[in-house]
Design a protein around this motif. Structure first.
Motif, PDB file in Angstrom:
ATOM      1  N   HIS A 164       9.561   8.850  46.246  1.00  0.00           N
ATOM      2  CA  HIS A 164       9.413   7.639  47.053  1.00  0.00           C
ATOM      3  C   HIS A 164       9.087   6.433  46.174  1.00  0.00           C
ATOM      4  O   HIS A 164       7.927   6.145  45.869  1.00  0.00           O
ATOM      5  N   MET A 175      14.805   3.903  48.798  1.00  0.00           N
ATOM      6  CA  MET A 175      13.419   4.329  48.608  1.00  0.00           C
ATOM      7  C   MET A 175      13.217   5.853  48.563  1.00  0.00           C
ATOM      8  O   MET A 175      12.095   6.315  48.417  1.00  0.00           O
ATOM      9  N   VAL A 233      11.272   2.445  45.032  1.00  0.00           N
ATOM     10  CA  VAL A 233      12.440   1.603  45.307  1.00  0.00           C
ATOM     11  C   VAL A 233      13.348   1.570  44.070  1.00  0.00           C
ATOM     12  O   VAL A 233      12.927   1.109  42.996  1.00  0.00           O
TER      13      VAL A 233
END
Length: 210
Positions: free
Chosen positions: A201, A120, A203
């Motif tokens: 930030h 992340m 995934v």
């Protein structure tokens, strides 16, 4: 200390409110009036990955309802008592902006949380994350016991080889004194949907670690 003007100044524009906060030597979440009660048998994990608003938010989105009891933002890794957000933002207190996760270990493993940590954010940039610059934005895992250290080092080695091409600069250090951040930082992006989010930030779609 050099900061990225747009992101740093936008964050300083937020009010510097204060709250009564307690030091917790082993990193247990607590000290703020809004801290959630920790259920019996719960475990904790503490990580730093840049701006703590986004780290807390993305962990809640991914693990909420799946065994995550609470995620709180705060300061760890420094040598100043009761640090304020303003002081931490100078980079002079030694603290990292961090997130402490309280979870049900029967539903979520520490390994899962650390593998997600390496998905992340970008762990390859020293003392920075996205446009944010300074030691407070460093990538770090603050382990709470020898087993967490073992797992964190194993996952770090594998993520470094299989995902990040040997470029990981994440610190792995024992958890020291944890300070809850001021109340207005908790659940910040839930309260302020248009608030600043670090662009690193998100995934990554990495394959499972072997």
């Amino acid at each position: 200390m050099v900061f990225s003007a747009p992101s740093f100044l936008s964050r300083l524009a937020r009010p510097f409110t204060s709250s009564t906060r307690l030091a917790v030597a082993d990193g247990t979440s607590g000290g703020s009036s809004t801290a959630a009660a920790i259920p019996e048998g719960a475990a904790k994990a503490t990580v730093a990955a840049g701006c703590f608003w986004g780290v807390e938010h993305i962990y809640r989105k991914h693990f909420g309802g799946k065994g995550l009891y609470d995620a709180r933002v705060g300061y760890i890794g420094g040598d100043t008592s009761n640090p304020s957000y303003r002081a931490v933002c100078t980079g002079q207190t030694g603290h990292a902006e961090a997130t402490q996760l309280i979870y049900d270990p029967s539903k979520i493993s520490y390994r899962q949380l650390i593998e997600f940590f390496y998905k992340m954010h970008d762990p390859t940039t020293k003392d920075s994350q996205g446009p944010d610059r300074g030691t407070q934005y460093r990538s770090a895992i603050f382990f709470h016991d020898p087993e967490q250290e073992r797992v964190a080092r194993d996952v770090t080695d594998k993520a470094n080889q299989q995902w990040w091409g040997g470029r990981i600069v994440t610190q792995l250090v024992p958890a020291g004194t944890w300070w809850d951040a001021e109340d207005y930082h908790q659940l910040y992006l839930d309260k302020n949907p248009g608030g600043y989010e670090c662009p690193s930030h998100f995934v990554r779609n990495f394959p499972d670690l072997k």
